[in-house]
Every structure is written in C-alpha cells, then in structure tokens.
Scaffold this motif. Structure first.
Motif, PDB file in Angstrom:
ATOM      1  N   UNK A  41      -9.389 -25.296  10.226  1.00  0.00           N
ATOM      2  CA  UNK A  41      -9.422 -25.171  11.681  1.00  0.00           C
ATOM      3  C   UNK A  41      -8.787 -26.348  12.409  1.00  0.00           C
ATOM      4  N   UNK A  42      -9.086 -27.577  11.949  1.00  0.00           N
ATOM      5  CA  UNK A  42      -8.638 -28.761  12.666  1.00  0.00           C
ATOM      6  C   UNK A  42      -7.187 -29.100  12.354  1.00  0.00           C
ATOM      7  N   UNK A  43      -6.426 -29.363  13.411  1.00  0.00           N
ATOM      8  CA  UNK A  43      -5.041 -29.789  13.255  1.00  0.00           C
ATOM      9  C   UNK A  43      -4.817 -30.973  14.176  1.00  0.00           C
ATOM     10  N   UNK A  44      -4.686 -32.151  13.561  1.00  0.00           N
ATOM     11  CA  UNK A  44      -4.543 -33.395  14.306  1.00  0.00           C
ATOM     12  C   UNK A  44      -3.868 -34.408  13.392  1.00  0.00           C
ATOM     13  N   UNK A  45      -3.007 -35.283  13.927  1.00  0.00           N
ATOM     14  CA  UNK A  45      -2.342 -36.272  13.078  1.00  0.00           C
ATOM     15  C   UNK A  45      -3.305 -37.183  12.327  1.00  0.00           C
ATOM     16  N   UNK A  46      -4.508 -37.386  12.847  1.00  0.00           N
ATOM     17  CA  UNK A  46      -5.488 -38.263  12.209  1.00  0.00           C
ATOM     18  C   UNK A  46      -6.383 -37.561  11.206  1.00  0.00           C
ATOM     19  N   UNK A  47      -6.172 -36.267  11.008  1.00  0.00           N
ATOM     20  CA  UNK A  47      -7.000 -35.496  10.080  1.00  0.00           C
ATOM     21  C   UNK A  47      -6.079 -34.870   9.044  1.00  0.00           C
ATOM     22  N   UNK A  93      -8.917 -47.108  15.307  1.00  0.00           N
ATOM     23  CA  UNK A  93      -8.252 -46.353  16.378  1.00  0.00           C
ATOM     24  C   UNK A  93      -7.935 -44.930  15.919  1.00  0.00           C
ATOM     25  N   UNK A  94      -7.447 -44.789  14.675  1.00  0.00           N
ATOM     26  CA  UNK A  94      -7.151 -43.454  14.139  1.00  0.00           C
ATOM     27  C   UNK A  94      -8.418 -42.619  14.026  1.00  0.00           C
ATOM     28  N   UNK A  95      -9.491 -43.241  13.549  1.00  0.00           N
ATOM     29  CA  UNK A  95     -10.756 -42.529  13.392  1.00  0.00           C
ATOM     30  C   UNK A  95     -11.297 -42.076  14.741  1.00  0.00           C
ATOM     31  N   UNK A  96     -11.285 -42.956  15.722  1.00  0.00           N
ATOM     32  CA  UNK A  96     -11.797 -42.598  17.051  1.00  0.00           C
ATOM     33  C   UNK A  96     -10.949 -41.517  17.708  1.00  0.00           C
ATOM     34  N   UNK A  97      -9.642 -41.589  17.515  1.00  0.00           N
ATOM     35  CA  UNK A  97      -8.752 -40.559  18.060  1.00  0.00           C
ATOM     36  C   UNK A  97      -9.063 -39.201  17.433  1.00  0.00           C
ATOM     37  N   UNK A  98      -9.272 -39.181  16.110  1.00  0.00           N
ATOM     38  CA  UNK A  98      -9.592 -37.932  15.423  1.00  0.00           C
ATOM     39  C   UNK A  98     -10.948 -37.397  15.863  1.00  0.00           C
ATOM     40  N   UNK A  99     -11.925 -38.268  16.024  1.00  0.00           N
ATOM     41  CA  UNK A  99     -13.254 -37.820  16.468  1.00  0.00           C
ATOM     42  C   UNK A  99     -13.224 -37.290  17.902  1.00  0.00           C
ATOM     43  N   UNK A 100     -12.412 -37.908  18.751  1.00  0.00           N
ATOM     44  CA  UNK A 100     -12.302 -37.440  20.129  1.00  0.00           C
ATOM     45  C   UNK A 100     -11.661 -36.066  20.202  1.00  0.00           C
ATOM     46  N   UNK A 101     -10.826 -35.750  19.227  1.00  0.00           N
ATOM     47  CA  UNK A 101     -10.144 -34.462  19.181  1.00  0.00           C
ATOM     48  C   UNK A 101     -11.152 -33.359  18.923  1.00  0.00           C
TER      49      UNK A 101
END
Length: 101
Positions: A41-47, A93-101
């Motif tokens: 389901x998830x599509x994000x550069x940090x995941x 920063x990558x982790x927080x960006x992915x969690x915010x997504x």
C-alpha cells in the motif's frame, strides 16, 4: 526472517525469507499478512518498495527494493561503532518524513 540480496530481472532486490514452520500462531500469520499489505500500500521514497511475495513448500518470500546496507550493519562496520551526527540527522529526517506520510 533473514534478508538476502538477490539479482532479479530488473536489478538487485532484497528478499526476506520466512520459514513457514516458525509462523505457528494466528498472531504471527496476521503480522506477516499486515507487513505485506502495508508494503504493498505505501509508496514513499523513505519506505522500501514492495515487489511481490510468493511461497514454496517450506518458505515464504517477500521481495522488496534493495536499499543497501542496513542501519545495524552501518553502525557495526563503523570504527567508532556509531553514526556521526550528520548521519544520525539524515536517518532521523528520513524516518520522520516516512512517518508523516
């Protein structure tokens, strides 16, 4: 399960191998199904990207994008045994960006 790097038709990918005999209770089955469903389901550069899942007689295989060394390996191979402040900031920063997504 263990994660291996594998060369596929579209380049390198990570393959997580789970031993079916160790997935014994319904809670563990639910966790594996949830992991696959979440990756799909998830599509994000940090995941990490999901490429597919399949099973054999004794193992379940989850195929994902290959992203290089894990954080654990990076720390273990660093002479000081830790990340620099800059590396820590980048990972956070990558982790927080992915969690915010």
């Amino acid at each position: 399960g263990a994660v291996f790097a594998a060369k596929g038709s579209e380049g390198w990918e990570a393959v997580k191998v789970l031993d079916k005999s160790k997935i014994v209770c319904m809670g563990e089955v639910s966790c594996v199904n949830r992991e696959i469903r979440t990756l799909r389901t998830l599509q994000h550069p940090g995941i990490v990207g999901f490429r597919g899942a399949f099973h054999g007689r004794r193992h379940l295989f989850i195929c994902m994008d290959f992203v290089g060394k894990s954080l654990k390996k990076r720390i273990a191979t660093d002479p000081a045994g830790r990340l620099s402040r800059e590396q820590s900031r980048d990972f956070l920063a990558q982790l927080l960006d992915a969690l915010a997504h």
